[in-house]
Design a protein around this motif. Structure first.
Motif, mmCIF file in Angstrom:
data_model
loop_
_atom_site.group_PDB
_atom_site.id
_atom_site.type_symbol
_atom_site.label_atom_id
_atom_site.label_comp_id
_atom_site.label_asym_id
_atom_site.label_seq_id
_atom_site.Cartn_x
_atom_site.Cartn_y
_atom_site.Cartn_z
ATOM 1 N N SER A 128 0.822 -1.215 0.000
ATOM 2 C CA SER A 128 0.000 0.000 0.000
ATOM 3 C C SER A 128 0.854 1.263 0.000
ATOM 4 O O SER A 128 0.439 2.311 -0.504
ATOM 5 C CB SER A 128 -0.940 -0.004 1.210
ATOM 6 N N GLN A 129 2.067 1.165 0.557
ATOM 7 C CA GLN A 129 2.966 2.320 0.593
ATOM 8 C C GLN A 129 3.373 2.758 -0.810
ATOM 9 O O GLN A 129 3.538 3.959 -1.080
ATOM 10 C CB GLN A 129 4.205 1.960 1.413
ATOM 11 N N TYR A 130 3.499 1.795 -1.718
ATOM 12 C CA TYR A 130 3.987 2.099 -3.069
ATOM 13 C C TYR A 130 2.893 2.045 -4.133
ATOM 14 O O TYR A 130 3.128 2.444 -5.276
ATOM 15 C CB TYR A 130 5.116 1.135 -3.444
ATOM 16 N N SER A 131 1.719 1.579 -3.755
ATOM 17 C CA SER A 131 0.656 1.432 -4.741
ATOM 18 C C SER A 131 -0.033 2.761 -5.036
ATOM 19 O O SER A 131 -0.268 3.573 -4.132
ATOM 20 C CB SER A 131 -0.381 0.423 -4.240
ATOM 21 N N LYS A 132 -0.369 2.958 -6.306
ATOM 22 C CA LYS A 132 -1.129 4.130 -6.728
ATOM 23 C C LYS A 132 -2.625 3.824 -6.783
ATOM 24 O O LYS A 132 -3.425 4.687 -7.152
ATOM 25 C CB LYS A 132 -0.641 4.616 -8.087
ATOM 26 N N VAL A 133 -2.991 2.569 -6.462
ATOM 27 C CA VAL A 133 -4.388 2.146 -6.465
ATOM 28 C C VAL A 133 -4.708 1.508 -5.107
ATOM 29 O O VAL A 133 -3.794 1.154 -4.357
ATOM 30 C CB VAL A 133 -4.658 1.150 -7.616
ATOM 31 N N PRO A 134 -5.985 1.359 -4.775
ATOM 32 C CA PRO A 134 -6.338 0.797 -3.461
ATOM 33 C C PRO A 134 -5.818 -0.624 -3.271
ATOM 34 O O PRO A 134 -5.876 -1.452 -4.179
ATOM 35 C CB PRO A 134 -7.872 0.817 -3.482
ATOM 36 N N VAL A 135 -5.333 -0.885 -2.063
ATOM 37 C CA VAL A 135 -4.949 -2.231 -1.645
ATOM 38 C C VAL A 135 -5.932 -2.671 -0.561
ATOM 39 O O VAL A 135 -6.126 -1.962 0.428
ATOM 40 C CB VAL A 135 -3.507 -2.273 -1.102
#
Length: 276
Positions: free
Chosen positions: A107-114
């Protein structure tokens, strides 16, 4: 956008907004909200209910599900790099993995929801579905008194997360040595059941069954709970172990009916995380 990693990252108003979205889904809204979008799923082969309802829910919203085994995330490639590539193509990422730090890193690196579909310490989608189901049969489910029968583990800790967010009263019944911190604990089901409205269970490891015999939920035990009490065991449950066969076949058992809402709640979680 928002992630769903721990339910305690949310407030009660967020939970009720997810419930409102689920109501709208049942009324026919959001049918094509995922049209042209891809949801990447990481699930173990053993998952049944959560995986079926996520995959079906995505399809019903017009989206495409791409499925990988959870252990795909355990390879040597850094999860930051995995997410770096998935950011190009994924619109939502749903992960069932024992290590919550894996989800936190993603989630720290994602640009979309985790979205957390279960870890070794919690199960937020399951709790949201159960509370939503309770909201359909109780005037105010946060005023009920809850009893969790089982060891300190992901389901018990998930109920504690839910209690912390929604403010309801939670107790635990378990064998000595398996207590959760921060909740009243009983070691005998006859004492624990008095005054309770909602009884939840989790399955037990074989090496703890004998120690936990005093915590088994039976029909006779449920008859000592408050009037209108219900039994909501977390699947998979095992007759003759944490629950008796007669209580599963009784009017107290609400498990099948409750779990049907996994479909709409998980759809609602996806929508909520995408629009915030």
């Amino acid at each position: 956008m928002k992630n769903l990693i721990r339910l305690t990252d949310y407030k009660a108003k967020d939970v009720y907004e997810i419930f409102d979205i689920a109501d709208e889904i049942i009324q026919g809204k959001y049918k094509d909200i995922l049209n042209g979008k891809t949801v990447v799923l990481f699930f173990p082969n053993s998952s049944i209910r959560t995986r079926v309802t996520f995959e079906k829910g995505i399809r019903l919203l017009g989206g495409q599900a791409v499925l990988f085994p959870s252990d795909t995330l355990d390879k040597r490639e850094n999860s930051k790099d995995v997410i770096g590539y998935l950011n190009n193509w994924a619109d939502v990422i749903v992960v069932r993995h024992k290590d919550i730090t894996m989800l936190e890193t993603m989630s720290q690196y994602s640009k979309v929801p985790v979205i957390n579909a279960l870890t070794a310490i919690n199960h937020p989608c399951e709790m949201l579905a159960d509370m939503y189901a309770l909201s359909k049969i109780r005037k105010d489910f946060t005023k009920d008194k809850y009893l969790f029968c089982g060891l300190k583990g992901n389901i018990g800790l998930a109920w504690k997360e839910a209690a912390d967010v929604m403010g309801f009263e939670l107790s635990q019944c378990c064998a000595d040595g398996y207590e959760m911190e921060g909740v009243p604990v009983y070691h005998n089901i006859v004492d624990a059941i008095i005054g309770k409205d909602i009884v939840c269970t989790d399955s037990l490891p074989s090496d703890v069954l004998e120690k936990s015999s005093g915590c088994q939920v039976t029909k006779a035990v449920m008859e000592k709970a408050n009037k209108g009490a219900v039994l909501n065991p977390c699947p998979p449950f095992y007759r003759g172990e944490e629950v008796s066969g007669d209580v599963i076949d009784s009017e107290y058992f609400v498990g099948y009916e409750f779990k049907k809402y996994l479909l709409e709640i998980q759809q609602a979680v996806i929508i909520y995380c995408m629009i915030h």
